[in-house]
Scaffold this motif. Structure first.
Motif, PDB file in Angstrom:
ATOM      1  N   GLU A  59       0.683  -1.327  -0.265  1.00  0.00           N
ATOM      2  CA  GLU A  59      -0.054  -0.037   0.079  1.00  0.00           C
ATOM      3  C   GLU A  59       0.909   1.238  -0.064  1.00  0.00           C
ATOM      4  OE1 GLU A  59      -3.368   2.483   2.636  1.00  0.00           O
ATOM      5  OE2 GLU A  59      -3.267   0.439   2.755  1.00  0.00           O
ATOM      6  N   SER A 298      -6.379   2.868   6.082  1.00  0.00           N
ATOM      7  CA  SER A 298      -6.008   2.611   4.577  1.00  0.00           C
ATOM      8  C   SER A 298      -6.138   3.992   4.002  1.00  0.00           C
ATOM      9  CB  SER A 298      -6.572   1.269   3.998  1.00  0.00           C
ATOM     10  OG  SER A 298      -6.083   0.994   2.557  1.00  0.00           O
ATOM     11  N   ASP A 322      -6.164  -1.466  -5.080  1.00  0.00           N
ATOM     12  CA  ASP A 322      -5.732  -2.675  -4.151  1.00  0.00           C
ATOM     13  C   ASP A 322      -5.909  -3.906  -4.994  1.00  0.00           C
ATOM     14  OD1 ASP A 322      -8.551  -2.225  -3.802  1.00  0.00           O
ATOM     15  OD2 ASP A 322      -8.582  -4.116  -2.764  1.00  0.00           O
ATOM     16  N   THR A 372      -9.276   2.059  -2.128  1.00  0.00           N
ATOM     17  CA  THR A 372      -8.803   1.073  -1.709  1.00  0.00           C
ATOM     18  C   THR A 372      -9.793  -0.326  -1.114  1.00  0.00           C
ATOM     19  OG1 THR A 372      -7.505   0.135   0.379  1.00  0.00           O
ATOM     20  CG2 THR A 372      -9.143   1.987   0.839  1.00  0.00           C
TER      21      THR A 372
END
Length: 549
Positions: A59, A298, A322, A372
């Motif tokens: 990430e 996130s 993602d 995300t």
């Protein structure tokens, strides 16, 4: 979250993104191209990014790449002075390969983790147990009063374990007058079924996996519902959900129903019949498992080009950045690179951002939103829908990209949900300019409209397009594409083998990106407010939204 140092390879990649591929300041407009798109895809889907799972070093690398790409393209940060929007997530991971045990007069059946079942909880707790819970077969697990259908009618499942089929009765019967016939409705989706079971008070909920109506094999179930399972942080810490949720294989379901003195095929037939009544199974279900629980922020990544005339009105392009990450328990290659799903869509988002930012200046603002945790249940888009950076009433519409064309130009454009909104008209005009036609989803029974991020904005009223690659290759025809798509779904979807390959042809992807640009631009430079069409489940929400404005 920890900040991870950027590696040398990534720095070189970011430098290339910011310099050699930066729009020419002297040019009137940037030209989207295959080499630039390939560069994004190969970087984002590289082993270095580790499968881009939320809360991992992948990430950090992905967000850094997107921020720099947006900044270098000339986008403004969409969240104040930041290109990111924190998305509070909870990660819950089932540990220690728990068994399931079913007891009845016919004996005892034990189901092995991953081979026969997967089980998890959405509750923020380290210990979960369901002990000797009465089992009830509730057909498709649907409560749809507007359709006169309630699989829970006349049965109290509080504290019990419900067993359900995937998809819905319309698909099972192919009756166009029952639900939506072959086209899956939201009632056929696994997330609806688990949520409804929880609303009914079930202690545990089990879906029987069946490849054709589910639209994916057991391999996808195994990869998607093991390892960390993410959810949005909730005030009740998930206590409103069932204690345990699970899938079991159809083979083991057959043994389970035999043990209950029932025939599984007969129950399939009964469940699709109007007036179906839930069937007590005279069995007891037990499972006990430990979970690791962790919290993290996130991030969605968002930048925009400000409109010259109506800057408060916005059109959104979106894609999820993602993928599934890395599974250390897999022998050999355990990195789920997610090249098609969705490094291609993320790369396409960057290319569209460069195109718009290079001019001419749009009349309305244009938002580029990389979300995300799509793979964990559309969580980033759901969070954005609840906490939009631009008011949803001022959001004209949008286009979602989830997997671009990797096999070359096509004569057609697949639209998932074709006919749902007036956005189709703008897309059709742009397609005609490319000598192409719009076609409906080739596999409506798989419920793709409910399986990507546009759905979360749609639920809030915003008209959204979900176009996909066409099937009729300009030179090689339909059979050529169908074979490629079938191979991808069977061998590579949600698998470590979803990697960039040198035989990919991205010219069709760029053609599609130009289509999406023209479609969006026609609305962005107009004063039109496209709406959902009559009969869609989202129109009333949009009407109320616009009326209030």
């Amino acid at each position: 979250m920890k900040n991870f140092a950027l590696t040398g390879a990534l720095l070189l990649s970011l430098a290339a993104c910011g310099d050699s591929q930066k729009p020419d300041e002297t040019a009137t407009s940037y030209t989207m191209n295959t080499e630039a798109l390939k560069g994004h895809v190969t970087t984002l889907a590289s082993d270095e990014f580790g499968g881009r799972a939320p809360g991992t070093p992948g990430e950090e690398l992905t967000v850094a790449y997107l921020e720099k790409a947006f900044r270098d393209a000339g986008l403004k940060p969409a969240n104040g002075d930041s290109y990111t929007q924190a998305v509070p997530l909870v990660s819950i991971e089932t540990k220690d390969a728990p068994e399931m045990t079913i007891k009845g007069e016919g004996g005892e059946l034990k189901l092995a983790y991953r081979a026969d079942h997967v089980v998890w909880t959405r509750r923020e707790q380290t210990d979960s147990e369901v002990h000797e819970s009465d089992m009830v077969f509730v057909g498709y697990g649907i409560n749809a009063p507007e359709r006169g259908w309630n699989d829970y009618d006349g049965v109290d499942v509080k504290g019990k374990t419900v067993v359900m089929l995937v998809n819905d009765p319309g698909y099972a019967t192919q009756d166009p007058d029952l639900f939506a016939g072959n086209t899956m409705t939201y009632y056929g989706r696994w997330d609806y079924k688990f949520d409804e079971a929880a609303r009914q008070g079930a202690a545990a909920a089990i879906i029987i996996h069946d490849t054709k109506p589910a639209a994916y094999g057991w391999m996808t179930v195994d990869s998607s519902w093991t390892g960390p399972q993410f959810g949005l942080v909730r005030e009740d810490k998930g206590t409103g959900f069932s204690e345990a949720e699970a899938w079991i294989t159809k083979e083991k379901a057959g043994e389970l129903f035999t043990m209950a003195g029932l025939d599984l095929q007969a129950m399939y037939d009964a469940a699709k019949t109007p007036g179906f009544k839930a069937v007590p199974m005279n069995l007891e279900f037990s499972t006990h498992f430990r979970s690791d629980v962790a919290h993290m922020d996130s991030r969605n990544v968002a930048g925009f080009v400000e409109g010259s005339e109506r800057p408060d009105e916005v059109f959104v392009y979106m894609a999820h950045w993602d993928h599934i990450g890395t599974d250390p328990t897999v022998e050999g290659d355990g990195i789920y690179n997610g090249a098609l799903d969705n490094a291609t869509g993320t790369g396409g988002l960057i290319e569209l951002a460069r195109k718009y930012a290079s001019g001419p200046k749009p009349k309305r603002s244009v938002l580029f939103l990389a979300v995300t945790a799509e793979e964990q249940g559309l969580l980033g888009s759901a969070y954005y829908a609840e906490h939009p950076l631009f008011p949803l009433k001022d959001t004209v519409g949008g286009i979602n990209m989830d997997g671009l064309n990797f096999y070359g130009p096509t004569r057609d454009v697949t639209v998932v949900g074709l006919g749902n909104s007036e956005l189709d008209d703008a897309l059709k005009a742009a397609a005609q300019a490319q000598d192409r036609i719009l076609v409906a989803d080739q596999e409506p029974e798989k419920g793709y409209f409910y399986r990507s991020d546009h759905f979360e904005l749609s639920k809030k009223g915003v008209p959204m397009l979900y176009p996909n690659s066409g099937y009729d290759h300009r030179e090689k025809g339909r059979a050529y594409v169908e074979a490629i798509v079938a191979e991808y779904i069977e061998k590579h979807y949600h698998s470590p083998s979803d990697e960039y390959r040198d035989d990919w042809d991205l010219t069709g992807a760029v053609e599609d990106l130009r289509l999406y640009y023209t479609t969006g631009r026609s609305l962005i430079d107009s004063d039109a407010w496209p709406n959902w069409r009559e009969g869609t489940e989202f129109k009333a929400t949009r009407d109320a939204q616009r009326k209030a404005d």
